[in-house]
Design a protein around this motif. Structure first.
Motif, PDB file in Angstrom:
ATOM      1  N   PHE A 147       0.838  -1.202   0.000  1.00  0.00           N
ATOM      2  CA  PHE A 147       0.000   0.000   0.000  1.00  0.00           C
ATOM      3  C   PHE A 147       0.873   1.253   0.000  1.00  0.00           C
ATOM      4  CE2 PHE A 147      -2.573   3.305   2.099  1.00  0.00           C
ATOM      5  CZ  PHE A 147      -3.625   3.345   1.196  1.00  0.00           C
ATOM      6  N   ALA A 148       1.957   1.213   0.770  1.00  0.00           N
ATOM      7  CA  ALA A 148       2.880   2.351   0.831  1.00  0.00           C
ATOM      8  C   ALA A 148       3.482   2.648  -0.544  1.00  0.00           C
ATOM      9  CB  ALA A 148       3.984   2.079   1.846  1.00  0.00           C
ATOM     10  N   SER A 149       3.755   1.590  -1.324  1.00  0.00           N
ATOM     11  CA  SER A 149       4.308   1.818  -2.670  1.00  0.00           C
ATOM     12  C   SER A 149       3.280   2.522  -3.552  1.00  0.00           C
ATOM     13  CB  SER A 149       4.768   0.501  -3.307  1.00  0.00           C
ATOM     14  OG  SER A 149       3.683  -0.315  -3.684  1.00  0.00           O
ATOM     15  N   GLY A 150       2.004   2.201  -3.345  1.00  0.00           N
ATOM     16  CA  GLY A 150       0.944   2.912  -4.081  1.00  0.00           C
ATOM     17  C   GLY A 150       0.855   4.373  -3.671  1.00  0.00           C
ATOM     18  N   LEU A 151       0.929   4.604  -2.361  1.00  0.00           N
ATOM     19  CA  LEU A 151       0.907   5.989  -1.852  1.00  0.00           C
ATOM     20  C   LEU A 151       2.053   6.816  -2.426  1.00  0.00           C
ATOM     21  CD1 LEU A 151       0.291   5.712   2.019  1.00  0.00           C
ATOM     22  CD2 LEU A 151      -1.253   6.725   0.348  1.00  0.00           C
ATOM     23  N   SER A 152       3.154   6.140  -2.735  1.00  0.00           N
ATOM     24  CA  SER A 152       4.382   6.821  -3.177  1.00  0.00           C
ATOM     25  C   SER A 152       4.445   7.032  -4.685  1.00  0.00           C
ATOM     26  CB  SER A 152       5.612   6.011  -2.746  1.00  0.00           C
ATOM     27  OG  SER A 152       5.603   5.846  -1.348  1.00  0.00           O
ATOM     28  N   ILE A 153       3.399   6.652  -5.411  1.00  0.00           N
ATOM     29  CA  ILE A 153       3.442   6.783  -6.874  1.00  0.00           C
ATOM     30  C   ILE A 153       3.784   8.210  -7.315  1.00  0.00           C
ATOM     31  CG2 ILE A 153       1.988   6.759  -8.970  1.00  0.00           C
ATOM     32  CD1 ILE A 153       0.803   4.094  -7.892  1.00  0.00           C
ATOM     33  N   PRO A 154       3.109   9.268  -6.788  1.00  0.00           N
ATOM     34  CA  PRO A 154       3.467  10.623  -7.235  1.00  0.00           C
ATOM     35  C   PRO A 154       4.944  10.953  -6.986  1.00  0.00           C
ATOM     36  CG  PRO A 154       1.409  10.659  -6.013  1.00  0.00           C
ATOM     37  CD  PRO A 154       1.977   9.286  -5.847  1.00  0.00           C
ATOM     38  N   SER A 183       7.905  11.866  -9.648  1.00  0.00           N
ATOM     39  CA  SER A 183       8.699  13.114  -9.594  1.00  0.00           C
ATOM     40  C   SER A 183      10.191  12.832  -9.389  1.00  0.00           C
ATOM     41  CB  SER A 183       8.167  14.058  -8.505  1.00  0.00           C
ATOM     42  OG  SER A 183       8.414  13.521  -7.231  1.00  0.00           O
ATOM     43  N   ASP A 184      10.518  11.702  -8.749  1.00  0.00           N
ATOM     44  CA  ASP A 184      11.935  11.328  -8.566  1.00  0.00           C
ATOM     45  C   ASP A 184      12.525  10.641  -9.797  1.00  0.00           C
ATOM     46  OD1 ASP A 184      11.838  12.355  -6.046  1.00  0.00           O
ATOM     47  OD2 ASP A 184      11.844  10.432  -4.983  1.00  0.00           O
ATOM     48  N   GLY A 185      11.677  10.437 -10.811  1.00  0.00           N
ATOM     49  CA  GLY A 185      12.180   9.809 -12.037  1.00  0.00           C
ATOM     50  C   GLY A 185      12.433   8.319 -11.916  1.00  0.00           C
ATOM     51  N   ILE A 186      11.788   7.664 -10.919  1.00  0.00           N
ATOM     52  CA  ILE A 186      11.941   6.208 -10.762  1.00  0.00           C
ATOM     53  C   ILE A 186      11.045   5.487 -11.769  1.00  0.00           C
ATOM     54  CG2 ILE A 186      11.562   4.262  -9.178  1.00  0.00           C
ATOM     55  CD1 ILE A 186      12.351   6.222  -6.885  1.00  0.00           C
ATOM     56  N   ILE A 187       9.810   6.010 -11.940  1.00  0.00           N
ATOM     57  CA  ILE A 187       8.873   5.476 -12.937  1.00  0.00           C
ATOM     58  C   ILE A 187       8.310   6.645 -13.742  1.00  0.00           C
ATOM     59  CG2 ILE A 187       8.193   3.417 -11.614  1.00  0.00           C
ATOM     60  CD1 ILE A 187       5.693   4.955 -10.652  1.00  0.00           C
ATOM     61  N   ASN A 188       7.722   6.334 -14.917  1.00  0.00           N
ATOM     62  CA  ASN A 188       7.025   7.391 -15.647  1.00  0.00           C
ATOM     63  C   ASN A 188       5.558   7.404 -15.238  1.00  0.00           C
ATOM     64  OD1 ASN A 188       5.658   5.404 -17.092  1.00  0.00           O
ATOM     65  ND2 ASN A 188       6.913   5.621 -18.939  1.00  0.00           N
ATOM     66  N   ASP A 189       4.759   8.272 -15.846  1.00  0.00           N
ATOM     67  CA  ASP A 189       3.372   8.415 -15.363  1.00  0.00           C
ATOM     68  C   ASP A 189       2.464   7.274 -15.810  1.00  0.00           C
ATOM     69  OD1 ASP A 189       3.156   9.109 -17.987  1.00  0.00           O
ATOM     70  OD2 ASP A 189       2.535  11.184 -17.636  1.00  0.00           O
ATOM     71  N   GLU A 190       3.034   6.258 -16.443  1.00  0.00           N
ATOM     72  CA  GLU A 190       2.273   5.034 -16.736  1.00  0.00           C
ATOM     73  C   GLU A 190       2.787   3.864 -15.881  1.00  0.00           C
ATOM     74  OE1 GLU A 190       2.531   4.564 -21.000  1.00  0.00           O
ATOM     75  OE2 GLU A 190       0.654   5.680 -21.255  1.00  0.00           O
ATOM     76  N   GLY A 191       3.684   4.178 -14.931  1.00  0.00           N
ATOM     77  CA  GLY A 191       4.175   3.151 -14.012  1.00  0.00           C
ATOM     78  C   GLY A 191       5.373   2.368 -14.514  1.00  0.00           C
ATOM     79  N   VAL A 192       5.902   2.730 -15.690  1.00  0.00           N
ATOM     80  CA  VAL A 192       7.024   1.983 -16.265  1.00  0.00           C
ATOM     81  C   VAL A 192       8.337   2.448 -15.630  1.00  0.00           C
ATOM     82  CG1 VAL A 192       8.288   1.439 -18.403  1.00  0.00           C
ATOM     83  CG2 VAL A 192       5.775   1.699 -18.436  1.00  0.00           C
ATOM     84  N   ALA A 193       9.185   1.484 -15.244  1.00  0.00           N
ATOM     85  CA  ALA A 193      10.459   1.805 -14.586  1.00  0.00           C
ATOM     86  C   ALA A 193      11.383   2.596 -15.509  1.00  0.00           C
ATOM     87  CB  ALA A 193      11.140   0.516 -14.145  1.00  0.00           C
ATOM     88  N   ILE A 194      11.960   3.680 -14.971  1.00  0.00           N
ATOM     89  CA  ILE A 194      12.967   4.463 -15.704  1.00  0.00           C
ATOM     90  C   ILE A 194      14.342   4.157 -15.103  1.00  0.00           C
ATOM     91  CG2 ILE A 194      13.759   6.794 -16.298  1.00  0.00           C
ATOM     92  CD1 ILE A 194      10.793   7.698 -15.945  1.00  0.00           C
ATOM     93  N   LYS A 195      14.402   4.237 -13.767  1.00  0.00           N
ATOM     94  CA  LYS A 195      15.645   3.862 -13.066  1.00  0.00           C
ATOM     95  C   LYS A 195      15.562   2.385 -12.684  1.00  0.00           C
ATOM     96  CE  LYS A 195      16.648   8.394 -11.050  1.00  0.00           C
ATOM     97  NZ  LYS A 195      16.544   9.206  -9.824  1.00  0.00           N
ATOM     98  N   HIS A 196      16.723   1.790 -12.455  1.00  0.00           N
ATOM     99  CA  HIS A 196      16.697   0.362 -12.138  1.00  0.00           C
ATOM    100  C   HIS A 196      17.357   0.019 -10.814  1.00  0.00           C
ATOM    101  CE1 HIS A 196      14.668  -0.640 -15.813  1.00  0.00           C
ATOM    102  NE2 HIS A 196      15.456   0.224 -16.429  1.00  0.00           N
ATOM    103  N   GLN A 197      17.959   1.016 -10.138  1.00  0.00           N
ATOM    104  CA  GLN A 197      18.568   0.683  -8.849  1.00  0.00           C
ATOM    105  C   GLN A 197      17.490   0.584  -7.757  1.00  0.00           C
ATOM    106  OE1 GLN A 197      19.019   3.448 -10.664  1.00  0.00           O
ATOM    107  NE2 GLN A 197      19.926   5.118  -9.481  1.00  0.00           N
ATOM    108  N   LYS A 198      17.788  -0.233  -6.745  1.00  0.00           N
ATOM    109  CA  LYS A 198      16.829  -0.430  -5.647  1.00  0.00           C
ATOM    110  C   LYS A 198      16.687   0.849  -4.824  1.00  0.00           C
ATOM    111  CE  LYS A 198      17.129  -5.404  -5.054  1.00  0.00           C
ATOM    112  NZ  LYS A 198      17.366  -6.496  -4.113  1.00  0.00           N
TER     113      LYS A 198
END
Length: 455
Positions: free
Chosen positions: A142-149, A153-168
């Motif tokens: 649930f926390a990961s869902g809360l953190s979507i915005p 903004s941190d460039g981890i995923i794009n606005d369709e949920g696709v990963a941009i960065k790959h580090q943990k």
């Protein structure tokens, strides 16, 4: 004063129906009536699998509504299912509520909806019915869902949920490491399905604001950091800590209880229990390597092989396997898992790391070998291996297969190191304290019941 009447609606998957059924049984114990709403398809499976057709009696009334899919459509295609439900089920649920209230001559006290059925909260909101959300998975999910915005903004995923960065990354100190490629929506089906599930997650987070109460099948001892992060979720778990052990309502397959008699004949802490939940499917190569790995271990094992576990419809086992392991290995179609994990013969649990299985293993002090398949199971594996340190993961070869030698190696490593069992026992003790009177989970559930009775 009239008896409160709750309408409970789970997401139509085994790992969602069972814990909400457990909540419903506990509500009944506190003098509350429950109407339990499955989809037509799941309702039939639950009724067919019930050992005692009448044991629920009048306390939990099982009803159903259509899910929007035709008889032959693939309900394991979660994108297809989610879209169909969203189109059809809100109207059907509103209709069911109206009919139930007309027949009973009194209002539904509360709609208790699975977090993944977020539209049910909106139906209740429009009908002016008090509403509670139930989260059957880890609060870290649930926390990961809360953190979507923030992830966008941190460039981890794009606005369709696709990963941009790959580090943990970590959402907060003390929470499990997350890999962008292993975020829940990124681990389900093809790209189109992933997009649908991502949008569902966005809707889920938004709809949770409508909930008057928000309860979760977790414990402050298991997820302190995630609960601090997603502070609206009140832990009432583990829900599956040997409560109502004789009841199997909510299961999709008939249980094979013969395995308990077989377990009675095994030495204490000697048996490897192998079960992968209701979704995991193996290709032929991986299935055979697993079978040969269990054989190679030279230890007794109980292996749950659902009728749809493999893509191969004929006999998928290696040639001569069943003959060679007879007496040492027990194969069943579906096991009474809570009873199995509570059995003194169990040494470890080879698991897909679904949250129910994770909670059941932890509640019984059983160490894990982690074999996640999809969705949130990778987060759960991180909890088990990295934070609680009660299990080990498997390494795959260059073709993505977990080989028989790796299976034997990890079984030996886990069972030859007493520290895994000791840490698992410590967690079992803490969880047991949380659900008895005076414990955090017990208090939260009592407060939830009081709220409902005061409506």
């Amino acid at each position: 004063m009239s008896i409160p009447h709750v309408l409970a609606i789970p997401f139509p998957a085994q790992g969602h129906v069972i814990p909400l059924m457990e909540v419903s049984k506990r509500l009944v114990d506190r003098g509350i009536r429950v109407t339990f709403v499955n989809t037509d398809f799941v309702h039939k499976r639950v009724i067919d699998a019930l050992t005692d057709k009448d044991f629920l009696g009048d306390s939990i009334h099982l009803v159903s509504i259509p899910d929007g899919l035709g008889p032959g459509e693939d309900r394991n295609d979660l994108g297809l299912l989610a879209e169909a439900m969203f189109q059809v089920m809100p109207g059907k649920l509103a209709e069911l509520i109206r009919k139930t209230e007309e027949k009973e001559g009194e209002k539904i006290t509360c709609v208790l909806a699975d977090g993944s059925m977020e539209w049910a909260l909106e139906v209740a909101h429009k009908m002016n019915i008090p509403k509670a959300a139930f989260w059957p998975a880890s609060v870290a999910l649930f926390a990961s869902g809360l953190s979507i915005p923030k992830m966008i903004s941190d460039g981890i995923i794009n606005d369709e949920g696709v990963a941009i960065k790959h580090q943990k990354f970590q959402l907060a100190p003390g929470m499990p490491d997350m890999s962008p490629a292993n975020l829940t929506w990124a681990c389900i089906g093809d790209v189109a399905t992933q997009k649908i599930i991502f949008n569902v997650m966005v809707r889920v987070i938004k709809s949770m604001e409508l909930a008057d109460w928000f309860i979760g099948n977790t414990s402050c001892d298991l997820e302190p950091a995630a609960l601090a992060f997603a502070h609206r979720v009140l832990p009432i778990g583990p829900l599956l800590a040997n409560h109502h052990l004789d009841s199997s309502a909510g299961y999709f397959w008939p249980e094979d209880s013969d395995c308990l008699i077989w377990l009675d004949q095994q030495a204490p802490k000697s048996v490897i229990y192998v079960a992968f939940g209701s979704f995991t499917v193996f290709d032929q190569t991986q299935f055979q390597e697993l079978a040969l790995g269990l054989e190679l271990s030279q230890r007794p094992f109980l292996w749950v092989v659902r009728p749809d576990t493999t893509e191969e419809r004929d006999d998928a086992y290696p040639k001569g396997f069943k003959e060679r392991i007879s007496g040492r290995g027990k194969l069943v179609g579906w096991a009474p898992q809570q009873k199995v994990l509570a059995h003194p013969a169990i040494a470890c649990f080879v698991s897909h790391c679904g949250w129910n299985s994770t909670m059941e293993g932890a509640s019984n002090g059983i160490p894990f070998l982690c074999w996640p398949y999809f969705a949130d199971q990778f987060i759960d594996e991180n909890y088990i291996c990295d934070l609680w340190r009660v299990g080990l993961g498997f390494n795959r070869d260059e073709s993505g297969i977990i080989r028989r030698e790796e299976i034997k190696r990890k079984v030996d490593q886990l069972l030859d190191d007493a520290n895994f069992g000791k840490r698992a026992s410590d967690i079992k003790e803490k969880l047991a304290k949380g659900i008895v009177e005076g414990g955090e989970s017990h208090k939260n559930f009592s407060n939830f019941v009081q709220w409902m009775k005061a409506l």
